[in-house]
Design a protein around this motif. Structure first.
Motif, PDB file in Angstrom:
ATOM      1  N   MET A   1      16.424  52.246 -64.582  1.00  0.00           N
ATOM      2  CA  MET A   1      15.932  51.244 -63.677  1.00  0.00           C
ATOM      3  C   MET A   1      14.539  51.651 -63.213  1.00  0.00           C
ATOM      4  SD  MET A   1      17.231  49.952 -59.968  1.00  0.00           S
ATOM      5  CE  MET A   1      18.254  51.342 -59.863  1.00  0.00           C
ATOM      6  N   LYS A   2      13.654  50.644 -63.098  1.00  0.00           N
ATOM      7  CA  LYS A   2      12.285  50.888 -62.658  1.00  0.00           C
ATOM      8  C   LYS A   2      12.072  50.307 -61.270  1.00  0.00           C
ATOM      9  CE  LYS A   2      10.226  51.008 -67.248  1.00  0.00           C
ATOM     10  NZ  LYS A   2       9.174  50.432 -68.111  1.00  0.00           N
ATOM     11  N   VAL A   3      11.475  51.134 -60.400  1.00  0.00           N
ATOM     12  CA  VAL A   3      11.229  50.768 -59.019  1.00  0.00           C
ATOM     13  C   VAL A   3       9.765  51.065 -58.699  1.00  0.00           C
ATOM     14  CG1 VAL A   3      11.864  51.234 -56.615  1.00  0.00           C
ATOM     15  CG2 VAL A   3      13.596  51.382 -58.399  1.00  0.00           C
ATOM     16  N   MET A   4       9.141  50.175 -57.918  1.00  0.00           N
ATOM     17  CA  MET A   4       7.764  50.405 -57.504  1.00  0.00           C
ATOM     18  C   MET A   4       7.691  50.424 -55.981  1.00  0.00           C
ATOM     19  SD  MET A   4       4.254  48.246 -58.353  1.00  0.00           S
ATOM     20  CE  MET A   4       5.087  46.684 -58.298  1.00  0.00           C
ATOM     21  N   THR A   5       6.874  51.345 -55.459  1.00  0.00           N
ATOM     22  CA  THR A   5       6.578  51.352 -54.038  1.00  0.00           C
ATOM     23  C   THR A   5       5.133  50.909 -53.866  1.00  0.00           C
ATOM     24  OG1 THR A   5       5.903  53.683 -54.026  1.00  0.00           O
ATOM     25  CG2 THR A   5       8.211  53.200 -53.548  1.00  0.00           C
ATOM     26  N   LEU A   6       4.906  50.025 -52.909  1.00  0.00           N
ATOM     27  CA  LEU A   6       3.572  49.515 -52.608  1.00  0.00           C
ATOM     28  C   LEU A   6       3.292  49.781 -51.139  1.00  0.00           C
ATOM     29  CD1 LEU A   6       0.950  47.946 -52.967  1.00  0.00           C
ATOM     30  CD2 LEU A   6       2.267  45.829 -52.932  1.00  0.00           C
ATOM     31  N   ASP A   7       2.491  50.806 -50.895  1.00  0.00           N
ATOM     32  CA  ASP A   7       2.129  51.183 -49.533  1.00  0.00           C
ATOM     33  C   ASP A   7       0.792  51.910 -49.613  1.00  0.00           C
ATOM     34  OD1 ASP A   7       2.025  52.735 -46.950  1.00  0.00           O
ATOM     35  OD2 ASP A   7       4.000  51.811 -46.701  1.00  0.00           O
ATOM     36  N   ASP A   8      -0.093  51.666 -48.660  1.00  0.00           N
ATOM     37  CA  ASP A   8      -1.403  52.301 -48.719  1.00  0.00           C
ATOM     38  C   ASP A   8      -1.408  53.711 -48.140  1.00  0.00           C
ATOM     39  OD1 ASP A   8      -1.014  51.291 -46.168  1.00  0.00           O
ATOM     40  OD2 ASP A   8      -3.057  50.551 -45.930  1.00  0.00           O
ATOM     41  N   HIS A   9      -0.272  54.191 -47.673  1.00  0.00           N
ATOM     42  CA  HIS A   9      -0.169  55.560 -47.154  1.00  0.00           C
ATOM     43  C   HIS A   9       0.561  56.438 -48.172  1.00  0.00           C
ATOM     44  CE1 HIS A   9      -0.766  53.202 -43.434  1.00  0.00           C
ATOM     45  NE2 HIS A   9      -1.548  54.229 -43.153  1.00  0.00           N
ATOM     46  N   ALA A  10      -0.163  57.386 -48.756  1.00  0.00           N
ATOM     47  CA  ALA A  10       0.387  58.262 -49.798  1.00  0.00           C
ATOM     48  C   ALA A  10       1.592  59.053 -49.291  1.00  0.00           C
ATOM     49  CB  ALA A  10      -0.694  59.216 -50.312  1.00  0.00           C
ATOM     50  N   LEU A  11       1.554  59.495 -48.046  1.00  0.00           N
ATOM     51  CA  LEU A  11       2.660  60.274 -47.494  1.00  0.00           C
ATOM     52  C   LEU A  11       3.936  59.434 -47.416  1.00  0.00           C
ATOM     53  CD1 LEU A  11       3.519  62.989 -46.337  1.00  0.00           C
ATOM     54  CD2 LEU A  11       2.806  62.176 -44.080  1.00  0.00           C
ATOM     55  N   PHE A  12       3.807  58.183 -46.995  1.00  0.00           N
ATOM     56  CA  PHE A  12       4.978  57.307 -46.930  1.00  0.00           C
ATOM     57  C   PHE A  12       5.517  57.021 -48.332  1.00  0.00           C
ATOM     58  CE2 PHE A  12       7.353  53.352 -46.376  1.00  0.00           C
ATOM     59  CZ  PHE A  12       8.188  53.746 -45.334  1.00  0.00           C
ATOM     60  N   ARG A  13       4.621  56.787 -49.305  1.00  0.00           N
ATOM     61  CA  ARG A  13       5.070  56.580 -50.694  1.00  0.00           C
ATOM     62  C   ARG A  13       5.823  57.807 -51.195  1.00  0.00           C
ATOM     63  NH1 ARG A  13      -0.242  54.911 -51.549  1.00  0.00           N
ATOM     64  NH2 ARG A  13      -0.581  56.683 -52.950  1.00  0.00           N
ATOM     65  N   ALA A  14       5.310  58.988 -50.870  1.00  0.00           N
ATOM     66  CA  ALA A  14       5.973  60.225 -51.307  1.00  0.00           C
ATOM     67  C   ALA A  14       7.364  60.331 -50.673  1.00  0.00           C
ATOM     68  CB  ALA A  14       5.123  61.433 -50.948  1.00  0.00           C
ATOM     69  N   GLY A  15       7.470  59.960 -49.407  1.00  0.00           N
ATOM     70  CA  GLY A  15       8.775  59.978 -48.746  1.00  0.00           C
ATOM     71  C   GLY A  15       9.744  58.996 -49.372  1.00  0.00           C
ATOM     72  N   LEU A  16       9.259  57.786 -49.683  1.00  0.00           N
ATOM     73  CA  LEU A  16      10.109  56.798 -50.367  1.00  0.00           C
ATOM     74  C   LEU A  16      10.542  57.319 -51.730  1.00  0.00           C
ATOM     75  CD1 LEU A  16       8.556  53.289 -49.629  1.00  0.00           C
ATOM     76  CD2 LEU A  16      10.775  54.157 -48.902  1.00  0.00           C
ATOM     77  N   ARG A  17       9.610  57.949 -52.446  1.00  0.00           N
ATOM     78  CA  ARG A  17       9.938  58.504 -53.766  1.00  0.00           C
ATOM     79  C   ARG A  17      11.077  59.513 -53.645  1.00  0.00           C
ATOM     80  NH1 ARG A  17       8.193  59.510 -58.850  1.00  0.00           N
ATOM     81  NH2 ARG A  17       6.285  58.312 -58.685  1.00  0.00           N
ATOM     82  N   MET A  18      10.967  60.431 -52.688  1.00  0.00           N
ATOM     83  CA  MET A  18      12.020  61.437 -52.508  1.00  0.00           C
ATOM     84  C   MET A  18      13.352  60.775 -52.173  1.00  0.00           C
ATOM     85  SD  MET A  18       9.950  64.457 -50.504  1.00  0.00           S
ATOM     86  CE  MET A  18      11.461  65.186 -49.947  1.00  0.00           C
ATOM     87  N   LEU A  53       7.762  47.171 -50.530  1.00  0.00           N
ATOM     88  CA  LEU A  53       6.380  47.008 -50.116  1.00  0.00           C
ATOM     89  C   LEU A  53       6.206  46.943 -48.619  1.00  0.00           C
ATOM     90  CD1 LEU A  53       4.892  43.630 -49.981  1.00  0.00           C
ATOM     91  CD2 LEU A  53       6.980  43.687 -51.279  1.00  0.00           C
ATOM     92  N   ASP A  54       5.081  47.477 -48.195  1.00  0.00           N
ATOM     93  CA  ASP A  54       4.684  47.459 -46.797  1.00  0.00           C
ATOM     94  C   ASP A  54       3.901  46.183 -46.539  1.00  0.00           C
ATOM     95  OD1 ASP A  54       4.055  48.171 -44.190  1.00  0.00           O
ATOM     96  OD2 ASP A  54       2.478  49.562 -44.764  1.00  0.00           O
ATOM     97  N   LEU A  55       4.066  45.605 -45.369  1.00  0.00           N
ATOM     98  CA  LEU A  55       3.313  44.401 -45.022  1.00  0.00           C
ATOM     99  C   LEU A  55       1.910  44.717 -44.528  1.00  0.00           C
ATOM    100  CD1 LEU A  55       5.683  41.974 -43.117  1.00  0.00           C
ATOM    101  CD2 LEU A  55       4.779  41.795 -45.415  1.00  0.00           C
ATOM    102  N   GLU A  56       1.701  45.909 -44.024  1.00  0.00           N
ATOM    103  CA  GLU A  56       0.419  46.248 -43.426  1.00  0.00           C
ATOM    104  C   GLU A  56      -0.401  47.096 -44.381  1.00  0.00           C
ATOM    105  OE1 GLU A  56      -0.006  46.622 -39.491  1.00  0.00           O
ATOM    106  OE2 GLU A  56       1.694  45.341 -39.051  1.00  0.00           O
ATOM    107  N   LEU A  57      -0.975  46.449 -45.376  1.00  0.00           N
ATOM    108  CA  LEU A  57      -1.821  47.135 -46.340  1.00  0.00           C
ATOM    109  C   LEU A  57      -3.273  47.045 -45.894  1.00  0.00           C
ATOM    110  CD1 LEU A  57      -0.170  45.738 -49.562  1.00  0.00           C
ATOM    111  CD2 LEU A  57       0.122  48.026 -48.611  1.00  0.00           C
ATOM    112  N   ARG A  58      -3.988  48.132 -46.050  1.00  0.00           N
ATOM    113  CA  ARG A  58      -5.393  48.157 -45.662  1.00  0.00           C
ATOM    114  C   ARG A  58      -6.162  47.058 -46.382  1.00  0.00           C
ATOM    115  NH1 ARG A  58      -6.361  53.155 -47.247  1.00  0.00           N
ATOM    116  NH2 ARG A  58      -5.111  53.917 -45.538  1.00  0.00           N
ATOM    117  N   GLY A  59      -6.778  46.164 -45.609  1.00  0.00           N
ATOM    118  CA  GLY A  59      -7.633  45.126 -46.179  1.00  0.00           C
ATOM    119  C   GLY A  59      -6.895  43.922 -46.742  1.00  0.00           C
ATOM    120  N   GLU A  60      -5.567  43.881 -46.605  1.00  0.00           N
ATOM    121  CA  GLU A  60      -4.810  42.744 -47.142  1.00  0.00           C
ATOM    122  C   GLU A  60      -3.704  42.353 -46.172  1.00  0.00           C
ATOM    123  OE1 GLU A  60      -4.127  42.424 -51.333  1.00  0.00           O
ATOM    124  OE2 GLU A  60      -4.768  44.490 -51.569  1.00  0.00           O
TER     125      GLU A  60
END
Length: 172
Positions: A1-18, A53-60
């Protein structure tokens, strides 16, 4: 299964990955910091099952990001993971094609439940945010056909798939 995380904070993406790796060892996880990156990944991997995905993306603006992602990958199940618990925002996410909404303040087991629910093709909303109610007191009345259409949208189906399910003519 393939999953994508969309967040502009690398630390939060890393936490989701773990967290995802601990829940689903066989998952192939992709990360995107922008909607453009997410859409590009979705085009390269049309078999992506879920996007967190996060709703609060930088610039979007988040709902625009959700709409763009669903346009690029209509079959992906979008799970919004946001700091907001505003009922109108949650409703807007569901109307824009999200399958689930998980506040960032919730414990990790809520994300696990949302993940399992979405994989089963259902919408997940934690009970803790359902009691918040709406600022609006008026409730729309839907015909049975409109309700069937809404259920298809809530499952994240593209309009052609909904039309086919409802037996509409000229849908191939």
């Amino acid at each position: 299964m393939k999953v994508m995380t969309l967040d502009d904070h690398a630390l939060f993406r890393a936490g989701l990955r773990m967290l995802l790796e601990s829940m689903e060892r066989s998952a192939e996880i992709f990360e995107a910091a922008t909607v453009d990156e997410a859409c590009s990944l979705a085009l390269r991997h049309p078999d992506l099952a879920i996007c967190l995905l996060d709703l609060e993306l930088r610039g979007e603006y988040g709902l625009d990001a959700l709409v763009r992602l669903k346009a690029a990958a209509p079959d992906i199940a979008a799970v919004v993971v946001s700091a907001s618990t505003d009922v109108d925002i949650i409703r807007g996410c569901l109307e824009a094609g999200a399958m689930s909404f998980v506040p960032k303040s919730m414990p990790a087991d809520f994300l696990k439940r949302a993940f399992e629910t979405v994989l089963a093709g259902e919408v997940y909303l934690p009970q803790e945010i359902l009691h918040l109610g709406s600022k609006s007191t008026a409730r729309p009345t839907l015909s049975p056909r409109q309700a069937d259409t809404l259920h298809g949208l809530a499952r994240g189906l593209p309009t052609k798939s909904i039309a086919r399910e409802l037996g509409c003519p000229n849908t191939r």
